[in-house]
Design a protein around this motif. Structure first.
Motif, short mmCIF file in Angstrom:
data_model
loop_
_atom_site.label_atom_id
_atom_site.label_comp_id
_atom_site.label_asym_id
_atom_site.label_seq_id
_atom_site.Cartn_x
_atom_site.Cartn_y
_atom_site.Cartn_z
N PRO A 111 0.82 -1.20 0.00
CA PRO A 111 0.00 0.00 0.00
C PRO A 111 0.86 1.26 0.00
CG PRO A 111 0.02 -0.99 2.18
CD PRO A 111 0.73 -1.95 1.27
N SER A 112 0.29 2.33 -0.50
CA SER A 112 1.00 3.60 -0.53
C SER A 112 1.06 4.19 0.87
CB SER A 112 0.28 4.57 -1.48
OG SER A 112 -0.97 4.95 -0.92
N PRO A 113 2.01 5.12 1.11
CA PRO A 113 2.05 5.80 2.42
C PRO A 113 0.74 6.49 2.77
CG PRO A 113 4.10 6.18 1.23
CD PRO A 113 3.17 5.48 0.27
N LEU A 114 0.03 7.01 1.76
CA LEU A 114 -1.25 7.67 2.02
C LEU A 114 -2.27 6.69 2.58
CD1 LEU A 114 -2.95 10.21 1.88
CD2 LEU A 114 -3.55 9.61 -0.49
N VAL A 115 -2.30 5.48 2.01
CA VAL A 115 -3.22 4.45 2.50
C VAL A 115 -2.87 4.07 3.94
CG1 VAL A 115 -3.93 2.04 2.23
CG2 VAL A 115 -3.77 3.52 0.23
N LEU A 116 -1.59 3.90 4.22
CA LEU A 116 -1.16 3.54 5.58
C LEU A 116 -1.42 4.68 6.55
CD1 LEU A 116 2.14 1.68 4.67
CD2 LEU A 116 0.00 0.67 5.49
N PHE A 117 -1.26 5.92 6.09
CA PHE A 117 -1.59 7.08 6.92
C PHE A 117 -3.07 7.04 7.30
CE2 PHE A 117 -3.49 11.32 7.02
CZ PHE A 117 -2.77 11.93 8.03
N ARG A 118 -3.92 6.79 6.31
CA ARG A 118 -5.35 6.74 6.56
C ARG A 118 -5.71 5.60 7.52
NH1 ARG A 118 -7.12 5.75 1.72
NH2 ARG A 118 -7.62 3.56 2.05
N GLN A 119 -5.05 4.46 7.36
CA GLN A 119 -5.34 3.33 8.24
C GLN A 119 -4.91 3.63 9.67
OE1 GLN A 119 -3.43 0.02 6.30
NE2 GLN A 119 -5.09 -0.25 4.83
N GLY A 120 -3.77 4.30 9.85
CA GLY A 120 -3.35 4.69 11.18
C GLY A 120 -4.33 5.66 11.81
N LEU A 121 -4.83 6.60 11.02
CA LEU A 121 -5.79 7.59 11.50
C LEU A 121 -7.10 6.93 11.91
CD1 LEU A 121 -6.85 10.50 11.87
CD2 LEU A 121 -7.37 10.53 9.41
N VAL A 122 -7.64 6.09 11.03
CA VAL A 122 -8.92 5.43 11.31
C VAL A 122 -8.80 4.51 12.52
CG1 VAL A 122 -10.66 3.83 10.41
CG2 VAL A 122 -9.71 5.60 8.93
N SER A 123 -7.67 3.80 12.62
CA SER A 123 -7.46 2.90 13.74
C SER A 123 -7.48 3.67 15.06
CB SER A 123 -6.13 2.16 13.59
OG SER A 123 -5.81 1.44 14.76
N ASP A 124 -6.82 4.81 15.11
CA ASP A 124 -6.78 5.58 16.36
C ASP A 124 -8.14 6.20 16.67
OD1 ASP A 124 -4.58 6.67 18.34
OD2 ASP A 124 -5.96 8.31 17.97
N LEU A 125 -8.82 6.72 15.66
CA LEU A 125 -10.14 7.30 15.90
C LEU A 125 -11.17 6.25 16.29
CD1 LEU A 125 -10.42 9.93 13.00
CD2 LEU A 125 -9.93 10.34 15.42
N GLY A 126 -10.91 5.01 15.92
CA GLY A 126 -11.82 3.93 16.27
C GLY A 126 -11.53 3.31 17.63
N ASN A 127 -10.61 3.91 18.37
CA ASN A 127 -10.25 3.41 19.70
C ASN A 127 -10.76 4.38 20.76
OD1 ASN A 127 -9.18 2.24 21.95
ND2 ASN A 127 -7.04 2.58 21.40
N PRO A 128 -11.96 4.15 21.31
CA PRO A 128 -12.52 5.09 22.29
C PRO A 128 -11.74 5.13 23.60
CG PRO A 128 -13.87 3.11 22.17
CD PRO A 128 -12.85 3.01 21.07
N LYS A 129 -10.80 4.20 23.79
CA LYS A 129 -9.96 4.27 24.98
C LYS A 129 -9.12 5.54 24.97
CE LYS A 129 -7.85 0.60 26.40
NZ LYS A 129 -7.01 -0.63 26.41
N MET A 130 -8.81 6.06 23.78
CA MET A 130 -8.11 7.32 23.70
C MET A 130 -8.99 8.45 24.23
SD MET A 130 -5.10 6.69 22.70
CE MET A 130 -4.70 8.43 22.79
N ALA A 131 -10.28 8.37 23.95
CA ALA A 131 -11.20 9.39 24.46
C ALA A 131 -11.25 9.34 25.98
CB ALA A 131 -12.60 9.17 23.88
N VAL A 132 -11.31 8.13 26.52
CA VAL A 132 -11.34 7.97 27.98
C VAL A 132 -10.06 8.51 28.59
CG1 VAL A 132 -11.44 6.29 29.87
CG2 VAL A 132 -12.88 5.98 27.84
N PHE A 133 -8.92 8.20 27.96
CA PHE A 133 -7.63 8.66 28.48
C PHE A 133 -7.55 10.18 28.48
CE2 PHE A 133 -3.33 10.17 27.47
CZ PHE A 133 -2.65 9.73 28.61
N PHE A 134 -7.85 10.80 27.34
CA PHE A 134 -7.75 12.25 27.26
C PHE A 134 -8.73 12.93 28.21
CE2 PHE A 134 -5.79 11.89 22.85
CZ PHE A 134 -4.54 12.31 23.29
#
Length: 211
Positions: A111-134
């Motif tokens: 995959p291109s870096p753009l695809v991997l960038f998007r996957q990293g972004l979606v993965s983090d936004l899909g983790n509500p534990k980050m919301a709890v932490f912040f």
């Protein structure tokens, strides 16, 4: 001059960041699929996701998310399903039968870096534990009052920047092993482990109760 409160925040942040989790696993996956640039692109997506969570916390949107159990569960399940999906794709890539004349390089999708960038972004936004932490950590280090939004946002940017630097170091160090990890047997074994780990993280996220 750094205040004791900010130093304490940095200490907590570093401890959380260096603890392996979905973000680290996604970065390793990015290196496996796209080399050093792929790992760095994934790390950038993760960091942007954290900045979005931090800004949402500062704006009070995360409080709304945490107050709504159906919305929280929906985000959690979508994030979990995404991790399981990526893990399953990695396992399929590792164990897909090769046809006549095919090689591991030919069947592997890079995959291109753009695809991997998007996957990293979606993965983090899909983790509500980050919301709890912040939502639970950032307000403890921000002053109540008119400037609280900017302080919360700044702390979030600091946290995401530290995350990006750590994951980039991780990606560069792992990429230096590229020749070794590129051997077909080693690559297949490593991708199997990482694919299984992503699926396990997704399943754990799906069944995990709110802390």
């Amino acid at each position: 001059m750094l205040t004791s409160s900010f130093v304490a925040f940095l200490g907590i942040s570093v401890l959380v960041i260096v603890t392996p989790g979905p973000d680290t696993t996604m970065t390793i996956r990015g290196v496996m699929l796209g080399g050093r640039h792929g790992g760095i692109a994934t790390a950038a997506g993760v960091a942007l996701g954290q900045i979005i969570w931090a800004l949402a916390t500062a704006a009070g949107l995360v409080a709304v998310l945490l107050a709504s159990e159906p919305v929280f569960q929906a985000v959690k399940l979508l994030g979990a399903a995404y991790l399981v999906y990526l893990g399953a794709r990695m396992l399929w890539s590792a164990w897909r039968p090769t046809g006549p004349g095919e090689t591991a390089v030919m069947i592997g999708v890079r995959p291109s870096p753009l695809v991997l960038f998007r996957q990293g972004l979606v993965s983090d936004l899909g983790n509500p534990k980050m919301a709890v932490f912040f939502a639970s950590i950032l307000p403890q280090f921000a002053s109540a009052g008119h400037g609280m939004f900017s302080e919360l946002a700044l702390l979030g940017v600091v946290f995401s920047s530290l995350t990006f630097l750590w994951l980039c170091l991780y990606a560069v160090a792992l990429a230096r092993l590229g020749q070794f990890l590129g051997r077909p047997r080693i690559k297949r074994s490593f991708e199997t482990i990482m694919g299984g780990l992503l699926m396990a993280l997704g399943l754990r996220l799906a069944v995990e109760q709110r802390g």
